[in-house]
Design a protein around this motif. Structure first.
Motif, PDB file in Angstrom:
ATOM      1  N   THR A   1      -3.530   0.189  -4.601  1.00  0.00           N
ATOM      2  CA  THR A   1      -3.887   0.583  -5.963  1.00  0.00           C
ATOM      3  C   THR A   1      -4.364  -0.583  -6.819  1.00  0.00           C
ATOM      4  OG1 THR A   1      -1.574   0.396  -6.640  1.00  0.00           O
ATOM      5  CG2 THR A   1      -2.357   2.583  -5.959  1.00  0.00           C
TER       6      THR A   1
ATOM      7  N   THR B   1      -3.544   6.841   5.978  1.00  0.00           N
ATOM      8  CA  THR B   1      -4.232   6.183   4.861  1.00  0.00           C
ATOM      9  C   THR B   1      -3.328   5.129   4.250  1.00  0.00           C
ATOM     10  OG1 THR B   1      -5.427   8.213   4.349  1.00  0.00           O
ATOM     11  CG2 THR B   1      -5.320   6.547   2.624  1.00  0.00           C
TER      12      THR B   1
ATOM     13  N   GLY C   1      -4.676   8.863  -5.058  1.00  0.00           N
ATOM     14  CA  GLY C   1      -5.485   8.993  -3.858  1.00  0.00           C
ATOM     15  C   GLY C   1      -6.633   9.950  -3.968  1.00  0.00           C
TER      16      GLY C   1
ATOM     17  N   PRO D   1      -8.589   2.712  -4.500  1.00  0.00           N
ATOM     18  CA  PRO D   1      -8.986   4.081  -4.891  1.00  0.00           C
ATOM     19  C   PRO D   1     -10.505   4.231  -5.022  1.00  0.00           C
ATOM     20  CG  PRO D   1      -7.122   3.345  -6.175  1.00  0.00           C
ATOM     21  CD  PRO D   1      -7.618   2.139  -5.424  1.00  0.00           C
TER      22      PRO D   1
ATOM     23  N   SER E   1       0.834  -1.201   0.000  1.00  0.00           N
ATOM     24  CA  SER E   1       0.000   0.000   0.000  1.00  0.00           C
ATOM     25  C   SER E   1       0.867   1.249   0.000  1.00  0.00           C
ATOM     26  CB  SER E   1      -0.926   0.012   1.218  1.00  0.00           C
ATOM     27  OG  SER E   1      -0.177   0.000   2.418  1.00  0.00           O
TER      28      SER E   1
ATOM     29  N   LEU F   1      -3.373   3.187   1.002  1.00  0.00           N
ATOM     30  CA  LEU F   1      -4.051   3.100  -0.295  1.00  0.00           C
ATOM     31  C   LEU F   1      -3.507   1.922  -1.092  1.00  0.00           C
ATOM     32  CD1 LEU F   1      -6.058   4.468  -2.294  1.00  0.00           C
ATOM     33  CD2 LEU F   1      -4.067   5.637  -3.265  1.00  0.00           C
TER      34      LEU F   1
END
Length: 735
Positions: free
Chosen positions: A512, A508, A483, A454, A300, A510
């Motif tokens: 992908t 966060t 993001g 996302p 991430s 994230l």
């Protein structure tokens, strides 16, 4: 900025005449660059926004589109007020890439903060220009002139003229300067009034205003055969038998893109079904059955979006921790996506209900190898679209089929199964929150983490974000999404608490990679983050043995936030609530994006002790959206968001196995029904003269939190994974 007039501006502004207008100083305006509202800064030509016809009709042009949220009514109210005209004199063109200013995507509760503010300033400037012209014609100082419904009058015997006699059918050829202040709130006539919605009458009487109903001359019908699963490759398909079917005009194959065009809709449906039976696919999808474990196990992009340290002081006396989960959820458009496209051999016109007409038209142009000005996008009403559903993909499907059959409008109508299995979903998310509290139960240290894929894969001018673009023989690769802008804007929307916790750390994570197709679902990450934060606030309040409303108020320093909580609690009767068996109450609060509308919601539920069925008995909502343009429209938006959030929170989760989406219709993806919608009471706090805050996505987060907290109050069961189904409650009760 220069006053250069390009082809698009010429078309937007109609015939341009060189007025003998001098500079702003001639009209009593201050000189020098001024900061304009963002949408107006992007398109400074006033003719791109407004046109005064010789027939007395004033036309407002806007890139924002009507999705059923009533935005065109509100924009019209603002425009009419600033121009001093009757609403009946105003026409509105929206979402036409040739005629309207590009205001980006209609999303994110930004239509009023950005679009409404731009219209207000543009209209104020146009009024000032017209009054200045009248001053010159009548020989009376502008300050002495009065405007009533576009007629400009000088006091006494100073004469009269009108907007349309001054400029009718001609363009101003002027840019906004930012030097004209809109009129004060006290002088506005329409803003603040529940003016009837201009989009509703044709919908109520069943006029054919939806793109699904659009039937231009020479229309033909197209259907696209979708793969059985994500990423499946089309090995082979025998098309000759389909090509010989009655009414079939064309079978189109380009790589994995497979479609058919027929003279009648039913013939196209039958032909597509035959193609589907003839096609052989190689499937390769591998979907994570436990999306939460999968999310937390993936590489991430980790970003700390809030890191506030408190001064040295007492250590927490206790630490609480919890984790919350949200599944993949659909937009669930009631009407499947549709589009009509026509290729004339040189350029393409596409009618679509996309929220991003400009960006989608650009993506289609690139997909077809055309320049941007060769694709003309026209927005039309669509049945059901808040967020990125299949509208853009249907437009791309129609474009590809239309290019194969020039000079015939090709209508592509997605099926229910197409919409359910191929729309981009709202992403699954996991959050983890930990709080160190003092001896009074107040928060000293707050740590919050979230894991999500996302929330934004809209076309954005890139054909790799279109299903069709990715399926061609020479496919456009899907770009790696990012993001979504500044902190608090996408997956981490509303992840930073509004409460005044002395120490805060918000991170966060994230991911992908996207095993299921995902994109912008109404409220983005705010739905999950508010659910987690406000559920945990409830847990903290109970741990501290403090009333949940009181607990929130004493953690807040924002007076407007406190005001909506107090307003909702008073209307609900929080302090006089009488407890009854199996009933419970809950509260949820958020300021959307931490910069838009404030919203607090109180809910009462009744939970059947045997079936565990949850019935929402009533809901009370209080909101502060800044200056209210149309109270009824604002209430509609807030109510709609609340009802949609109840549906997500009580029923909705996309079902799938290792390879395929299993939620293919309403029986496999149930939603809230009309009989389950509770009475909703709304209290608005109007603040005339304050900025528009935007409210379209303000109530989704507080609703789910209030619901979960009410269920806990009724049952003692703290549900931390959505949706709150009877089966989940029953399992928790057994545990």
């Amino acid at each position: 900025m220069s006053a250069h007039l390009d082809r698009r501006t010429f078309l937007q502004g109609a015939l341009v005449l060189a007025f003998a207008l001098t500079g702003p100083r001639a009209f009593g305006q201050k000189q020098g660059p001024k900061r304009l509202p963002r949408d107006l800064e992007r398109t400074r030509q006033l003719d791109a926004w407004l046109r005064v016809g010789a027939n007395g009709i004033v036309t407002l042009k806007t890139g924002k589109v009507e999705l059923g949220q009533g935005v065109l009514t509100a924009l019209g109210q603002i425009c009419a007020d600033e121009l001093d005209i009757e609403l009946a004199r105003l026409e509105i063109i929206s979402g036409d890439t040739t005629l309207c200013p590009n205001q980006g995507t209609t999303a994110g509760s930004m239509s009023m903060p950005e679009g409404g503010t731009a219209v207000r300033h543009a209209a104020a400037e146009v009024r000032a220009i017209l009054v200045a012209m009248a001053s010159e014609r009548l020989g009376v100082p502008a300050a002495r002139l009065r405007v009533t419904d576009g007629t400009i009058t000088a006091p006494g015997k100073g004469g009269t003229t009108t907007y349309w006699s001054l400029v009718g059918d001609r363009a101003l050829n002027r840019e906004a300067t930012g030097s004209v202040a809109p009129k004060p709130a006290s002088e506005r006539r329409y803003v603040g009034q529940s003016v009837p919605r201009r989009d509703l009458p044709p919908k109520v009487v069943g006029e054919s205003i939806f793109v699904q109903d659009f039937r231009p001359d020479a229309l033909v019908h197209g259907r696209v055969v979708r793969p059985p699963s994500y990423g499946a490759k089309l090995l082979d398909v025998e098309v000759s038998a389909v090509e010989r079917m009655p009414g079939v005009l064309k079978v189109v194959r380009d790589g994995d893109f497979l479609g058919v065009i027929a003279t009648k809709e039913w013939l196209a449906i039958r032909a597509a079904a035959s193609l589907a039976r003839a096609a052989r696919w190689q499937e390769r999808a591998s979907l994570p059955l436990d999306p939460y474990a999968w999310l937390m196990g993936q590489p991430s992009q980790d970003t700390t979006i809030q890191d506030t340290q408190r001064p040295a002081g007492p250590a927490p006396v206790r630490t609480l921790e919890a984790s919350y989960r949200r599944p993949y959820q659909m937009h669930g458009a009631i009407g499947p996506s549709c589009a009509v496209a026509t290729w004339n051999g040189e350029s393409l016109t596409v009618q679509t209900h996309s929220q991003s007409v400009f960006d989608t038209a650009e993506a289609i142009a690139k997909m077809l190898g055309l320049s941007k000005d060769k694709v003309h996008g026209q927005h039309m009403h669509g049945s059901g679209c808040y967020g990125h559903n299949g509208a853009d993909d249907a437009a791309a499907d129609a474009a590809l089929l239309a290019r194969a059959l020039p000079h015939r409008p090709v209508r592509v109508q997605w099926s229910r199964e197409d919409e359910h299995t191929w729309e981009p979903y709202g992403p699954a998310m996991v959050t983890r929150v930990r709080a160190g509290i003092d001896e009074n139960g107040d928060v000293l240290d707050w740590t919050y983490e979230l894991w999500s894929t996302p929330h934004g894969t809209r076309p954005g001018g890139n054909p790799g974000n279109l299903l069709a673009g990715r399926s061609l023989a020479k496919p456009f690769p899907m770009p790696v999404p990012w993001g979504g802008g500044p902190p608090n804007y996408s997956a981490d929307r509303n992840a930073i608490p509004l409460y005044a916790f002395p120490s805060q750390r918000v991170t966060t994570h994230l991911v992908t990679e996207m095993p299921l197709r995902v994109s912008s679902h109404r409220a983005l990450g705010a739905y999950t983050n508010v659910f987690a934060i406000e559920s945990f606030m409830d847990e903290l309040a109970h741990a501290a043995r403090v009333d949940p409303v009181e607990f929130r108020l004493r953690q807040l320093r924002d007076a407007r936030a406190q005001a909506v909580i107090v307003k909702a609690a008073e209307r609900f009767g929080w302090s006089t609530y009488r407890r009854e068996p199996h009933r419970g109450r809950g509260i949820g609060f958020a300021r959307y994006k931490n910069l838009a509308s404030y919203c607090a919601i109180c809910l009462e539920v009744l939970v059947d002790p045997k079936s565990h069925a949850i019935r929402v008995v009533r809901a009370v909502l209080a909101a502060d959206a800044g200056e209210v343009v149309n109270p009824d429209g604002l209430i509609n938006q807030l109510e709609g968001g609340l009802v949609q959030s109840l549906s997500w929170s009580l029923k909705e989760a996309v079902q799938y196995d290792e390879r395929r989406i299993l939620s293919r219709d309403w029986s496999t993806y149930p939603i809230l029904t009309f009989s389950e919608v509770p009475p909703v009471e709304v209290e608005l706090i109007d603040r005339p003269g304050e900025p528009f805050l935007g409210a379209g996505e303000a109530s989704q987060g507080p609703t789910v939190a209030a619901l979960a907290n009410a269920v806990f109050d009724a049952t003692g069961l703290r549900v931390r994974e959505l949706p709150l189904t009877p089966r989940r409650l029953a399992a928790m009760r057994q545990d």
